[in-house]
Design a protein around this motif. Structure first.
Motif, PDB file in Angstrom:
ATOM      1  N   PHE A  57       0.862  -1.179   0.000  1.00 41.99           N
ATOM      2  CA  PHE A  57       0.000   0.000   0.000  1.00 41.99           C
ATOM      3  C   PHE A  57       0.895   1.225   0.000  1.00 41.99           C
ATOM      4  O   PHE A  57       1.783   1.336   0.847  1.00 41.99           O
ATOM      5  CB  PHE A  57      -0.904   0.040   1.240  1.00 41.99           C
ATOM      6  N   HIS A  58       0.692   2.102  -0.957  1.00 43.32           N
ATOM      7  CA  HIS A  58       1.460   3.344  -1.060  1.00 43.32           C
ATOM      8  C   HIS A  58       2.973   3.073  -1.055  1.00 43.32           C
ATOM      9  O   HIS A  58       3.748   3.827  -0.474  1.00 43.32           O
ATOM     10  CB  HIS A  58       1.065   4.320   0.048  1.00 43.32           C
ATOM     11  N   THR A 118       3.299   7.882  -2.432  1.00 47.47           N
ATOM     12  CA  THR A 118       4.080   7.101  -1.468  1.00 47.47           C
ATOM     13  C   THR A 118       4.564   7.910  -0.271  1.00 47.47           C
ATOM     14  O   THR A 118       5.357   7.416   0.523  1.00 47.47           O
ATOM     15  CB  THR A 118       5.294   6.457  -2.173  1.00 47.47           C
ATOM     16  N   VAL A 119       4.079   9.120  -0.132  1.00 47.75           N
ATOM     17  CA  VAL A 119       4.474   9.955   1.003  1.00 47.75           C
ATOM     18  C   VAL A 119       3.339   9.970   2.023  1.00 47.75           C
ATOM     19  O   VAL A 119       2.201  10.304   1.690  1.00 47.75           O
ATOM     20  CB  VAL A 119       4.802  11.399   0.549  1.00 47.75           C
ATOM     21  N   ALA A 120       3.658   9.617   3.262  1.00 54.40           N
ATOM     22  CA  ALA A 120       2.650   9.617   4.321  1.00 54.40           C
ATOM     23  C   ALA A 120       2.232  11.053   4.635  1.00 54.40           C
ATOM     24  O   ALA A 120       3.062  11.959   4.660  1.00 54.40           O
ATOM     25  CB  ALA A 120       3.198   8.955   5.573  1.00 54.40           C
ATOM     26  N   ALA A 121       0.942  11.245   4.871  1.00 58.78           N
ATOM     27  CA  ALA A 121       0.443  12.556   5.277  1.00 58.78           C
ATOM     28  C   ALA A 121       0.932  12.887   6.683  1.00 58.78           C
ATOM     29  O   ALA A 121       1.185  14.046   6.996  1.00 58.78           O
ATOM     30  CB  ALA A 121      -1.082  12.576   5.234  1.00 58.78           C
ATOM     31  N   LEU A 154      -1.346   2.540   8.215  1.00 55.02           N
ATOM     32  CA  LEU A 154      -0.413   1.415   8.243  1.00 55.02           C
ATOM     33  C   LEU A 154       0.348   1.448   9.566  1.00 55.02           C
ATOM     34  O   LEU A 154       0.779   2.515  10.007  1.00 55.02           O
ATOM     35  CB  LEU A 154       0.580   1.504   7.084  1.00 55.02           C
ATOM     36  N   VAL A 155       0.523   0.274  10.180  1.00 51.35           N
ATOM     37  CA  VAL A 155       1.279   0.136  11.426  1.00 51.35           C
ATOM     38  C   VAL A 155       2.641  -0.439  11.069  1.00 51.35           C
ATOM     39  O   VAL A 155       2.733  -1.511  10.457  1.00 51.35           O
ATOM     40  CB  VAL A 155       0.535  -0.778  12.425  1.00 51.35           C
TER      41      VAL A 155
END
Length: 171
Positions: A57-58, A118-121, A154-155
């Motif tokens: 994911f991402h 692919t960059v987390a917020a 995502l953990v």
């Protein structure tokens, strides 16, 4: 003066409708979160453990071991709070001997939009994961973006943002 049964039934129905309307208006005035704090729950989901064959994911791949999870949940609110809990997030026997193995901390990341992003917020602070697989992240400074389409939580194990061991959803 005599009241017809039809008029009595209509008056009773109108009274019940007015009562139900006042209850509904009062409930919506208290906010949707039920906490009384005025925050709005943006995401309130169960968590699912990752398996080696799960999709990325991402751009983040699943952990390299099969994980199991007794119970897990994540809640993200509009007042910039992330509340994530896991119980029994472990690698089953014999690989991890029913423990969290080498994983001693977890973080959580929020991803928004298309899977190609692919960059987390935002990513939480680390929280300790017990050998029994229990942890809680309560981050009250989690920077929630104004818009987040198709949110995914995502953990990550040990702060490794390139892998996930749990994801919002269910199995």
């Amino acid at each position: 003066m005599r009241t017809s049964m039809r008029a009595l039934a209509a008056a009773l129905a109108a009274g019940i409708a007015a009562l139900l309307l006042s209850v509904a208006v009062g409930a919506s005035a208290n906010g949707s979160s039920g906490s009384g704090s005025g925050d709005e729950s943006l995401l309130d989901q169960a968590l699912a453990p990752s398996m080696p064959g799960d999709p990325p994911f991402h751009g983040v791949n699943p952990g390299g071991a099969p994980w199991v999870l007794d119970r897990g949940s994540v809640r993200l609110s509009s007042d910039d709070e992330l509340d994530l809990r896991v119980e029994g997030l472990v690698i089953p026997k014999p690989v991890g001997d029913g423990t969290a193995g080498p994983v001693v901390t977890i973080t959580a990341s929020l991803y928004c939009g298309a899977d190609s992003d692919t960059v987390a917020a935002e990513t939480s602070r680390q929280a300790r994961l017990t050998p029994d697989g229990d942890a809680r992240i309560r981050d009250r400074t989690f920077d929630v973006p104004d818009t987040c389409l198709a949110p995914v939580i995502l953990v990550h194990p040990n702060g490794n943002a390139a892998a996930y061991i749990a994801v919002d959803g269910w199995r």
